[in-house]
Design a protein around this motif. Structure first.
Motif, PDB file in Angstrom:
ATOM      1  N   ALA A  63      52.966   6.995  61.559  1.00 34.84           N
ATOM      2  CA  ALA A  63      51.852   7.585  60.814  1.00 34.84           C
ATOM      3  C   ALA A  63      50.813   8.162  61.773  1.00 34.84           C
ATOM      4  O   ALA A  63      50.247   9.243  61.527  1.00 34.84           O
ATOM      5  CB  ALA A  63      51.214   6.544  59.907  1.00 34.84           C
ATOM      6  N   SER A  64      50.560   7.459  62.867  1.00 33.39           N
ATOM      7  CA  SER A  64      49.612   7.955  63.871  1.00 33.39           C
ATOM      8  C   SER A  64      50.121   9.244  64.508  1.00 33.39           C
ATOM      9  O   SER A  64      49.343  10.181  64.765  1.00 33.39           O
ATOM     10  CB  SER A  64      49.398   6.899  64.963  1.00 33.39           C
ATOM     11  OG  SER A  64      48.838   5.730  64.417  1.00 33.39           O
ATOM     12  N   MET A  66      59.617  15.808  57.813  1.00 33.96           N
ATOM     13  CA  MET A  66      60.458  14.671  58.179  1.00 33.96           C
ATOM     14  C   MET A  66      60.026  14.008  59.491  1.00 33.96           C
ATOM     15  O   MET A  66      60.770  13.213  60.067  1.00 33.96           O
ATOM     16  CB  MET A  66      61.923  15.109  58.281  1.00 33.96           C
ATOM     17  CG  MET A  66      62.225  16.108  59.375  1.00 33.96           C
ATOM     18  SD  MET A  66      63.961  16.635  59.305  1.00 33.96           S
ATOM     19  CE  MET A  66      64.030  17.710  60.753  1.00 33.96           C
ATOM     20  N   ALA A  67      58.811  14.304  59.962  1.00 35.32           N
ATOM     21  CA  ALA A  67      58.340  13.760  61.237  1.00 35.32           C
ATOM     22  C   ALA A  67      58.330  12.230  61.249  1.00 35.32           C
ATOM     23  O   ALA A  67      58.832  11.596  62.188  1.00 35.32           O
ATOM     24  CB  ALA A  67      56.947  14.299  61.550  1.00 35.32           C
ATOM     25  N   SER A  68      57.766  11.623  60.217  1.00 35.62           N
ATOM     26  CA  SER A  68      57.663  10.159  60.183  1.00 35.62           C
ATOM     27  C   SER A  68      59.027   9.473  60.097  1.00 35.62           C
ATOM     28  O   SER A  68      59.331   8.590  60.911  1.00 35.62           O
ATOM     29  CB  SER A  68      56.770   9.724  59.019  1.00 35.62           C
ATOM     30  OG  SER A  68      56.674   8.322  58.963  1.00 35.62           O
ATOM     31  N   PRO A  69      59.902   9.853  59.148  1.00 33.03           N
ATOM     32  CA  PRO A  69      61.212   9.198  59.104  1.00 33.03           C
ATOM     33  C   PRO A  69      62.054   9.454  60.348  1.00 33.03           C
ATOM     34  O   PRO A  69      62.821   8.581  60.778  1.00 33.03           O
ATOM     35  CB  PRO A  69      61.874   9.791  57.854  1.00 33.03           C
ATOM     36  CG  PRO A  69      61.095  10.997  57.502  1.00 33.03           C
ATOM     37  CD  PRO A  69      59.711  10.746  58.000  1.00 33.03           C
ATOM     38  N   MET A  70      61.930  10.638  60.948  1.00 32.54           N
ATOM     39  CA  MET A  70      62.649  10.922  62.190  1.00 32.54           C
ATOM     40  C   MET A  70      62.192   9.989  63.300  1.00 32.54           C
ATOM     41  O   MET A  70      63.011   9.451  64.059  1.00 32.54           O
ATOM     42  CB  MET A  70      62.417  12.374  62.619  1.00 32.54           C
ATOM     43  CG  MET A  70      63.307  13.391  61.946  1.00 32.54           C
ATOM     44  SD  MET A  70      62.975  15.066  62.552  1.00 32.54           S
ATOM     45  CE  MET A  70      63.435  14.913  64.262  1.00 32.54           C
ATOM     46  N   ALA A  71      60.878   9.805  63.412  1.00 30.43           N
ATOM     47  CA  ALA A  71      60.330   8.927  64.454  1.00 30.43           C
ATOM     48  C   ALA A  71      60.831   7.496  64.278  1.00 30.43           C
ATOM     49  O   ALA A  71      61.151   6.809  65.256  1.00 30.43           O
ATOM     50  CB  ALA A  71      58.806   8.967  64.421  1.00 30.43           C
ATOM     51  N   PHE A 121      60.023  12.199  72.641  1.00 30.43           N
ATOM     52  CA  PHE A 121      60.080  12.603  71.238  1.00 30.43           C
ATOM     53  C   PHE A 121      58.699  13.046  70.765  1.00 30.43           C
ATOM     54  O   PHE A 121      58.545  14.103  70.131  1.00 30.43           O
ATOM     55  CB  PHE A 121      60.582  11.435  70.383  1.00 30.43           C
ATOM     56  CG  PHE A 121      60.583  11.708  68.906  1.00 30.43           C
ATOM     57  CD1 PHE A 121      61.704  12.242  68.281  1.00 30.43           C
ATOM     58  CD2 PHE A 121      59.465  11.431  68.119  1.00 30.43           C
ATOM     59  CE1 PHE A 121      61.711  12.504  66.911  1.00 30.43           C
ATOM     60  CE2 PHE A 121      59.455  11.689  66.752  1.00 30.43           C
ATOM     61  CZ  PHE A 121      60.593  12.231  66.150  1.00 30.43           C
ATOM     62  N   SER A 122      57.685  12.254  71.070  1.00 29.94           N
ATOM     63  CA  SER A 122      56.314  12.566  70.648  1.00 29.94           C
ATOM     64  C   SER A 122      55.819  13.849  71.284  1.00 29.94           C
ATOM     65  O   SER A 122      55.211  14.700  70.620  1.00 29.94           O
ATOM     66  CB  SER A 122      55.376  11.406  71.003  1.00 29.94           C
ATOM     67  OG  SER A 122      55.795  10.201  70.391  1.00 29.94           O
TER      68      SER A 122
END
Length: 395
Positions: free
Chosen positions: A253-254, A236-241, A306-307
């Protein structure tokens, strides 16, 4: 110390680079859906099935490593994994979802289990002076494989198409793995200097005895929780970001690519650290970092933090895989480490089911607060277990 150990370690890395391509399955998801009209969930399930069979088959494959040697299990892995990938292409060509599950999920998954346990316990025996570094080096290949495979696969998909891509990749995996498996073997007594042999001459516990101890189950639970949290964050990394810190699709995506690097490097860095501060302290630190970073993501909705937090979390996820074999070696010795490593990988199979269940039942649309709270709670439990396990260890 024999220089052969570096060649054997390199062969172990190459073997893991091949089987680690399983993490690049998402590259094929959309092309498979477009060509077959299967739904995304059905195609994704093939990956889950492969991970499940990796974890379950590793339990008995680990025993085969001890009984017949890593060359045998490495050869079995090459045949099953290579054949599984080739048959995956055939399954897509004939539009058979059941055949896809059998080829990629079952046959390929068993090949994954055989290949995963093949080099780890062997390399530890070649590097008794640097157990953490040795396992981190080997398992790092598994973490980085997705980066290599995704780039190669994207080129092949454009040039020769989806079905032929699986045929080509399967043949490459089969040939490369067959070759490197022949070089992976256990060291003889003369190939380990006397001062290093002493490190292997302490407590030596048979696998069937080890699994009856509280220490083994504590380590199993710690490993299980670490993977459950990591799998959830990866998925869930992308939707969370995008929802929590308002990253655009490209930036998210990066970030997914960057955390993949931390997943790979984390395996080597944390395992190397464990050689200096010890496995007990290292595993406790992993959960401390997890808890702090999860709290940062939950409370501080700022893109840079966050990153940073997500990268550290994924390094801890990778660390769990590389530190646990060395931890098992410290606690139970290396006499049947391959078997024990196989047994503890069943936690991976269970986490592959539990992790997605937690996400499905705790995330609501773009709100991941409850999911993060659940992860913090289970990591607190794991931290407590990491201190509890020390009471069961023989010093």
């Amino acid at each position: 110390m024999s220089k052969k150990r570096y060649l054997i370690a390199l062969c172990g890395v190459i073997l893991h680079l091949m089987i680690g391509s399983v993490y690049a399955w998402s590259v094929f998801t959309k092309p498979i859906v477009s060509l077959t009209n299967w739904d995304v969930k059905s195609v994704t399930f093939a990956f889950s099935l492969a991970i499940f069979f990796l974890g379950t088959s590793a339990a008995f494959m680990g025993r085969l490593v001890e009984k017949y040697g890593p060359r045998v299990t490495g050869t079995i892995s090459a045949i099953l994994f290579g054949l599984g990938i080739i048959l995956t292409g055939f399954s897509i060509e004939i539009r058979s979802l059941a055949c896809l599950y059998l080829s990629y999920g079952v046959i390929g998954g068993i090949g994954l289990g055989a290949g995963y346990v093949t080099p780890v316990s062997t390399i530890i025996k070649w590097f008794p002076d640097k157990r953490g570094l040795a396992t981190g080096f080997a398992i790092m290949g598994f973490g980085f494989a997705a980066l290599l495979t995704s780039n190669v696969a994207n080129v092949l998909l454009v040039k020769i198409g989806l079905v032929k891509t699986f045929y080509v990749l399967g043949l490459i995996y089969l040939l490369v793995m067959l070759v490197v498996a022949q070089f992976i073997r256990k060291p003889s007594a003369s190939e380990v200097p006397e001062n290093k042999v002493k490190l292997l001459s302490g407590r030596q516990v048979r696998a069937n005895q080890a699994v009856k101890t509280p220490a083994f189950y504590c380590l199993w639970l710690m490993f299980f929780i670490n993977i459950t949290t990591g799998i959830g964050l990866v998925s869930m990394a992308s939707p969370m970001a995008q929802s929590m810190v308002h990253m655009d699709v490209t930036a998210a995506a990066s970030l997914v690519g960057i955390i993949g690097l931390f997943n790979g490097f984390g395996r080597l860095v944390w395992a190397s650290i464990s050689d200096y501060v010890g496995r007990k302290i290292t595993y406790s630190l992993i959960f401390v970092v997890d808890i702090i970073c999860l709290a940062m993501i939950l409370l501080l909705h700022q893109s840079l933090l966050f990153s940073l937090a997500l990268c550290l979390l994924l390094s801890c996820y990778g660390a769990g895989f590389s530190v646990i074999p060395a931890y098992l070696g410290d606690v139970f010795g290396t006499v049947e480490l391959g078997t024990l490593h196989g047994y503890i990988l069943t936690a991976w199979a269970v986490a592959g089911i539990v992790g997605p269940m937690i996400i499905t039942n705790t995330s609501h649309g773009s709100d991941y607060s409850l999911t993060l709270i659940v992860f913090i709670v289970i990591d607190l439990i794991a931290l407590a277990i990491s201190f509890l396990v020390r009471k069961f260890l023989t010093k």
